[in-house]
Design an enzyme around this catalytic site. Structure first.
Site, mmCIF file in Angstrom:
data_model
loop_
_atom_site.group_PDB
_atom_site.id
_atom_site.type_symbol
_atom_site.label_atom_id
_atom_site.label_comp_id
_atom_site.label_asym_id
_atom_site.label_seq_id
_atom_site.Cartn_x
_atom_site.Cartn_y
_atom_site.Cartn_z
ATOM 1 N N LYS A 20 -5.652 31.868 -7.805
ATOM 2 C CA LYS A 20 -5.909 32.579 -6.857
ATOM 3 C C LYS A 20 -4.837 32.555 -5.541
ATOM 4 O O LYS A 20 -4.300 33.345 -5.031
ATOM 5 C CB LYS A 20 -7.264 32.476 -6.208
ATOM 6 C CG LYS A 20 -8.289 33.027 -7.160
ATOM 7 C CD LYS A 20 -9.699 32.945 -6.414
ATOM 8 C CE LYS A 20 -10.839 33.266 -7.067
ATOM 9 N NZ LYS A 20 -12.094 33.157 -6.162
ATOM 10 N N ASP A 74 -14.050 36.702 -4.054
ATOM 11 C CA ASP A 74 -14.860 36.460 -5.095
ATOM 12 C C ASP A 74 -14.555 37.245 -6.218
ATOM 13 O O ASP A 74 -14.413 38.394 -6.049
ATOM 14 C CB ASP A 74 -16.449 36.388 -4.517
ATOM 15 C CG ASP A 74 -17.436 35.493 -5.372
ATOM 16 O OD1 ASP A 74 -16.878 34.400 -5.650
ATOM 17 O OD2 ASP A 74 -18.158 36.299 -5.873
ATOM 18 N N TYR A 158 -9.990 33.401 -17.479
ATOM 19 C CA TYR A 158 -9.861 34.329 -18.671
ATOM 20 C C TYR A 158 -8.757 34.971 -19.323
ATOM 21 O O TYR A 158 -9.100 36.007 -20.049
ATOM 22 C CB TYR A 158 -11.330 35.161 -18.672
ATOM 23 C CG TYR A 158 -12.612 34.315 -18.450
ATOM 24 C CD1 TYR A 158 -13.147 33.626 -19.438
ATOM 25 C CD2 TYR A 158 -12.990 34.271 -17.138
ATOM 26 C CE1 TYR A 158 -14.435 32.906 -19.128
ATOM 27 C CE2 TYR A 158 -14.098 33.591 -16.786
ATOM 28 C CZ TYR A 158 -14.889 32.918 -17.756
ATOM 29 O OH TYR A 158 -15.877 32.193 -17.344
#
Ligand code: ITT
Length: 209
Positions: A20, A74, A158
């Protein structure tokens, strides 16, 4: 709290996820903000029921601790065959310790799913919190499907298992600018960039009758 500074040109990145941090840094570069690491601030437990609340918890905690605006993401993966799991629990899916183990677990959980059940989406909610408590919230989503094995080396989490609808490539097969243009986080951050194109967006004020 260390004094209040609502000047958005110095912003703390309220995340400990290196993937991130890379994507936030790259996507926010056009704004010319100075992006600071959160250093020794500890993020709170993410025990709320929505991405919005969890992102706000993280951003507010870091903003209060540093006295500077802070930005948090988030995010999660929602798989149709798993009725939306892992969703807000994506970072601790099956109590597995790291990305590789979580990907193996996801494939195990989907072993019996029909091809049509492998559809999924990524969701990202980005919150910019100011030390005076004001919040800006931006959401982005991308649809795709979960493959039967990993493909690609880029990205994180993922990404190697998620084939993006219409591209025929997994998120881990996309270079950074392409992932930014199609991904959930890229879309949420594009909305933030648009809102800040001419400086901080005007705050809505409630009128007293
Ligand atoms: P911070 O709370 O420190 O920001 P985190 O990894 O715990 O980091 P989240 O609680 O938002 O963040 O968990 C999101 C999880 O969803 C993340 O750990 C990945 O497993 C997955 N995820 C989110 N965005 C992703 C992306 O762009 N590509 C692949 N997986 C992603």
């Amino acid at each position: 709290m260390v004094g209040v500074n609502n000047d958005v040109r110095r912003v703390v990145l309220a995340t400990s996820n290196q993937g991130k941090i890379r994507e936030l840094t790259e996507a926010l570069a056009p704004l010319g903000w100075e992006l600071l690491p959160m250093q020794d601030v500890t993020l709170p437990p993410e025990d709320a029921a929505t991405y919005e609340e969890n992102a706000a918890l993280k951003a507010c905690t870091v903003s209060l601790a540093t006295g500077l605006p802070a930005i948090a993401d988030d995010s999660g993966l929602e798989v149709t065959a798993l009725r939306g799991e892992p969703g807000i629990y994506s970072a601790r899916f099956g109590d597995r310790k790291n990305d590789t183990e979580r990907n193996v677990y996801l494939l195990e959980r989907l072993r019996d799913a029909k091809a049509t059940d492998r559809s999924a989406k990524f969701v990202s909610v980005v919150v910019l919190a100011y030390p005076d408590g004001h919040l800006e919230t931006y959401r982005g989503e991308v649809t795709g499907r979960i493959l039967e094995g990993p493909r690609g080396e880029q990205g994180f989490g993922y990404d190697p298992l998620f084939e993006v609808d219409g591209l025929g490539r997994t998120m881990a097969e996309l270079d950074v600018p392409t992932k930014r243009s199609v991904s959930h986080r890229g879309r949420a951050l594009a909305a933030l960039r648009d809102a800040h194109r001419d400086g901080p967006p005007e705050r809505e004020t409630s009128k007293l009758e």
